[in-house]
Design an enzyme around this catalytic site. Structure first.
Site, PDB file in Angstrom:
ATOM      1  N   CYS A  14      -9.902  -3.926 -10.045  1.00 19.65           N
ATOM      2  CA  CYS A  14      -9.438  -2.686  -9.425  1.00 19.65           C
ATOM      3  C   CYS A  14      -8.072  -2.855  -8.764  1.00 19.65           C
ATOM      4  CB  CYS A  14     -10.458  -2.148  -8.433  1.00 19.65           C
ATOM      5  SG  CYS A  14     -10.791  -3.278  -7.089  1.00 19.65           S
ATOM      6  N   HIS A  24       0.802  -1.221   0.000  1.00 17.46           N
ATOM      7  CA  HIS A  24       0.000   0.000   0.000  1.00 17.46           C
ATOM      8  C   HIS A  24       0.835   1.271   0.000  1.00 17.46           C
ATOM      9  CE1 HIS A  24      -3.106  -2.943   0.873  1.00 17.46           C
ATOM     10  NE2 HIS A  24      -3.829  -2.123   0.152  1.00 17.46           N
ATOM     11  N   ARG A  37     -15.469   1.378  -0.771  1.00 16.91           N
ATOM     12  CA  ARG A  37     -15.170   0.107  -0.112  1.00 16.91           C
ATOM     13  C   ARG A  37     -15.161   0.326   1.398  1.00 16.91           C
ATOM     14  NH1 ARG A  37      -9.606  -2.881  -1.348  1.00 16.91           N
ATOM     15  NH2 ARG A  37      -8.799  -1.287   0.056  1.00 16.91           N
ATOM     16  N   ARG A  80     -10.755   3.640  -1.329  1.00 15.94           N
ATOM     17  CA  ARG A  80     -10.204   2.863  -0.199  1.00 15.94           C
ATOM     18  C   ARG A  80     -10.441   3.638   1.097  1.00 15.94           C
ATOM     19  NH1 ARG A  80      -5.945   1.505  -4.196  1.00 15.94           N
ATOM     20  NH2 ARG A  80      -5.604  -0.740  -4.171  1.00 15.94           N
ATOM     21  N   ARG A 100       3.029  -9.127  -0.754  1.00  9.09           N
ATOM     22  CA  ARG A 100       3.054  -8.066  -1.773  1.00  9.09           C
ATOM     23  C   ARG A 100       3.894  -6.866  -1.366  1.00  9.09           C
ATOM     24  NH1 ARG A 100      -3.195  -5.918  -1.278  1.00  9.09           N
ATOM     25  NH2 ARG A 100      -2.408  -3.929  -2.004  1.00  9.09           N
ATOM     26  N   ASN A 130      -4.233  -7.435  -6.493  1.00 15.35           N
ATOM     27  CA  ASN A 130      -3.054  -7.311  -5.614  1.00 15.35           C
ATOM     28  C   ASN A 130      -3.043  -8.420  -4.575  1.00 15.35           C
ATOM     29  OD1 ASN A 130      -2.878  -4.945  -7.010  1.00 15.35           O
ATOM     30  ND2 ASN A 130      -3.721  -3.694  -5.366  1.00 15.35           N
ATOM     31  N   ASP A 131      -4.175  -8.559  -3.884  1.00 15.18           N
ATOM     32  CA  ASP A 131      -4.241  -9.620  -2.883  1.00 15.18           C
ATOM     33  C   ASP A 131      -4.410 -10.985  -3.534  1.00 15.18           C
ATOM     34  OD1 ASP A 131      -3.841  -8.495  -0.302  1.00 15.18           O
ATOM     35  OD2 ASP A 131      -5.705  -7.396  -0.556  1.00 15.18           O
TER      36      ASP A 131
HETATM   37  C1  PEP Z   1      -6.443  -5.555  -4.251  1.00 18.74           C
HETATM   38  O1  PEP Z   1      -6.149  -6.328  -3.341  1.00 18.74           O
HETATM   39  O2  PEP Z   1      -6.177  -5.777  -5.464  1.00 18.74           O
HETATM   40  C2  PEP Z   1      -7.118  -4.288  -3.959  1.00 18.74           C
HETATM   41  C3  PEP Z   1      -7.580  -3.512  -4.917  1.00 18.74           C
HETATM   42  O3  PEP Z   1      -7.218  -3.921  -2.659  1.00 18.74           O
HETATM   43  P1  PEP Z   1      -5.988  -3.356  -1.793  1.00 18.74           P
HETATM   44  O4  PEP Z   1      -4.845  -3.095  -2.737  1.00 18.74           O
HETATM   45  O5  PEP Z   1      -6.465  -2.132  -1.127  1.00 18.74           O
HETATM   46  O6  PEP Z   1      -5.705  -4.488  -0.860  1.00 18.74           O
HETATM   47 MG    MG Z   2      -6.982  -6.074  -1.340  1.00 22.30          MG
END
Ligand code: PEP
Ligand code: MG
Length: 598
Positions: free
Chosen positions: A529, A215, A358, A322, A492, A481-482
């Site tokens: 996203c 993040h 979210r 977010r 990550r 991402n997750d």
């Molecule tokens: C993700 O995990 O791809 C996502 C958009 O949420 P975050 O990056 O805030 O975990």
């Molecule tokens: Mg996520």
């Protein structure tokens, strides 16, 4: 988006000789662009305090000042304990123990006695005495071969910082007195620290620790700050005030550049800015492929102040707000009203464009002390996101109420992070229905129809059960991402494994495809996203897999749009079919790059 700079150094070395005092560091380019500025060394852990001599007649007063600061710090910890008590469950209990230990350290402990003794015996000011006592305790703990005590070092340092902040009246608001064009150089920046950076004052960011999809990286991209993370050697030989270049595109940092290096990067920066200006002209044209497929491009938003940049990028809406960042850098929880006013403002300024809010996704690398989040033994797998929301329904209810009230001012959707089971989504809907009943009873205007409730698909188990989740969700947003992190077991945010973080792994692609197909079968909208959506390299593949709605950091939106406008959807679908037959991510990357180079 992420570039390992190694090969680039070789390529660049012809144009950029780097000998003499010039230092070149190679890391992860996580946010494009070039910053040329002045090193500002940020040490999150240290508040610099002078050592002053205290006259004998004032020693009692100095001790009293220290005791008052310890009482204030203790009071803060008690407030945190109250919140931890409301947290319930094992997380609340664990946090409770930790805070209890903190409180004890601030009341008549060895630390307190040690500081008082130093003030009296060495006749020094309280700040210096705290600093010295903390250093000595830390040295003692570190010298003992005991993993429990080693882990307590961070707690002792935290107590020290709390005491110093109380003594110096320093609110936790770093980055206020920065030189012009400051480049933040740090061991590590938390997402909360990064959120405090003002792009008007800060030119770029360089850190030792950090992965490309963490993040901190996401925050740097959303602030448009050229950034390179993950440079083990960064702090060796660097001094505050030196000139520094951050090349966030190639993943290089140059400290003390020679005149020819500087000239080279000035040209590169001018070229980058020019290319960005040209892309900016795409703002008002639609994202449409050459064979007339209309793609929706929306923006991810991390900070309320970003609406201007979102509109400027030509985004058709906010595909991911977010909201957890509303909870950061503060000791209390924002009230329903406070959240409502911020969200209402965003919704109104978006002028009828949809906003997907979210619910808070605190936990993992996004720690919000106000929510009583602890790091826990395995933060990414712990009490985070909707798990925390369902454990702390008072917080979730307040947030849902704020979002629902804001939805009276424009189109809003509600997105739930880290859904793993149908049960979690059902439980969330029950909470939402309860909130709706309460709001209606008190005469609050709500829109008709009510906001849709969607699920983030970012856990492999959720992707594999996307068919059943789709029965209960009004829409899906795929969080790549997750999804990559949990599918490949790659942290990550950890630069040590960043080279293994690969969205092109066949397992990840299958999960994305399966989720998109499940959404299509259930006839619900689906978007991507995660950061994959904002990387133009992946655009043909995502379109080919059936995705038509992408949400990304605003700074990448124009370049993704330009890539989409150069594509033929039919060819992208052919590419996706070939790619989905592959078993090797290296080969998939080659196929993708060959397609883009046509
Ligand atoms: C993700 O995990 O791809 C996502 C958009 O949420 P975050 O990056 O805030 O975990
Ligand atoms: Mg996520």
């Amino acid at each position: 988006m992420t570039t390992r700079g190694g090969s680039k150094i070789v390529g660049r070395s012809k144009a950029v000789p780097h000998t003499g005092p010039e230092l070149v560091r190679d890391g992860l380019g996580v946010s494009r662009g070039i910053a040329i500025g002045t090193v500002y060394l940020h040490d999150a852990g240290t508040i610099t305090v002078p050592e002053l001599r205290i006259p004998a007649a004032r020693l009692d007063a100095e001790c009293a000042r220290f005791n008052e600061a310890a009482a204030n710090a203790g009071h803060q910890v008690e407030q945190l304990q109250d919140k931890a008590g409301r947290l319930g469950g094992s997380a609340g209990e664990e946090l409770g123990y930790l805070l209890d230990a903190y409180r004890q350290m601030l009341h008549g402990s060895r630390l307190v006695r040690g500081v008082e003794a130093r003030i009296r015996n060495d006749r020094i000011n309280a700040e210096a005495a705290v600093q010295q006592e903390i250093n000595e305790i830390v040295r003692g703990f570190e010298a003992m071969d005991d993993s429990y005590l080693a882990a307590r070092v961070a707690d002792i340092k935290d107590i020290g910082r709390r005491l110093l902040r109380a003594l110096t009246n320093t609110a936790y608001r770093p980055f206020t007195a920065l030189p012009k064009n400051a480049v933040i150089v740090a061991e590590e920046m938390t997402p909360a620290d990064t959120a405090l950076l003002d792009p008007a004052l800060v030119a770029g960011l360089a850190t030792v620790v950090g992965g490309s999809e963490g993040h901190t990286a996401i925050m740097a991209r959303s602030l448009g700050l050229p950034s390179v993370l993950g440079m083990a050697e960064l702090l060796v030989g660097v001094k505050g005030g030196e000139q520094i270049i951050v090349d966030g595109t190639s993943g290089l940092v140059v400290i003390n550049p020679r005149p020819e290096t500087l000239a080279f990067y000035r040209k590169e920066r001018a070229a980058f800015l020019k290319a960005r200006r040209i892309l900016g002209r795409l703002k008002d044209v639609p994202a449409v492929t050459r064979d007339a497929a209309r793609i929706t491009l929306q923006a991810n938003m991390e900070l309320p102040g970003e609406v201007g940049a979102v509109l400027e990028s030509g985004a058709e809406g906010i595909g991911l707000l977010r909201s957890e960042f509303l909870y950061m850098n503060r000791d209390d929880v924002p009230s329903e009203d406070e959240q409502y006013l911020i969200l209402k403002d965003v919704v109104e300024r978006m002028g009828g464009r949809p906003v997907t809010v979210r619910t808070f996704d605190a936990g993992g690398d996004k720690l919000a002390p106000a929510l009583g989040c602890t790091i826990g033994p395995n933060p990414s797998l712990g009490l985070r996101a909707i798990r925390l929301g369902l454990a702390r329904q008072d917080l979730l209810e307040a947030q849902l109420a704020a979002i629902l009230r804001a939805s009276a001012h424009g189109p809003v959707r509600i997105l739930i992070p880290m859904i793993a089971t149908v049960g979690e989504l059902r439980a969330t809907r029950e909470v939402m229905n309860r909130v709706i009943r309460r709001l209606r009873k008190s005469g609050v205007a709500l829109p008709d129809p009510l906001p849709k409730l969607g699920a983030m698909i970012e856990i492999p188990g959720a992707a594999l059960s996307a068919d059943s989740i789709a029965w209960h969700a009004d829409f899906f947003a795929i969080g790549t991402n997750d999804l990559v992190q949990y599918t490949l077991a790659i942290d990550r945010s950890d630069e040590a494994v960043a080279h293994l973080y690969n969205p092109l792994h066949p397992a990840v692609l299958r999960l994305i495809q399966f989720t998109a197909q499940a959404a299509h079968r259930a006839n619900i909208p689906v978007s991507v996203c995660g950061e994959m959506a904002g990387d133009p390299r992946y655009a043909p593949l995502l379109l080919g897999l059936g995705l038509r709605d992408l949400s990304m950091t605003t700074s990448n939106l124009p370049v993704v749009k330009s890539r989409i406008r150069a594509l033929e959807l039919a060819a992208a679908e052919g590419l996706a079919r070939t790619i989905m037959e592959q078993t090797d991510s290296g080969r998939i990357g080659q196929l993708l790059d060959a397609f883009l180079a046509r």
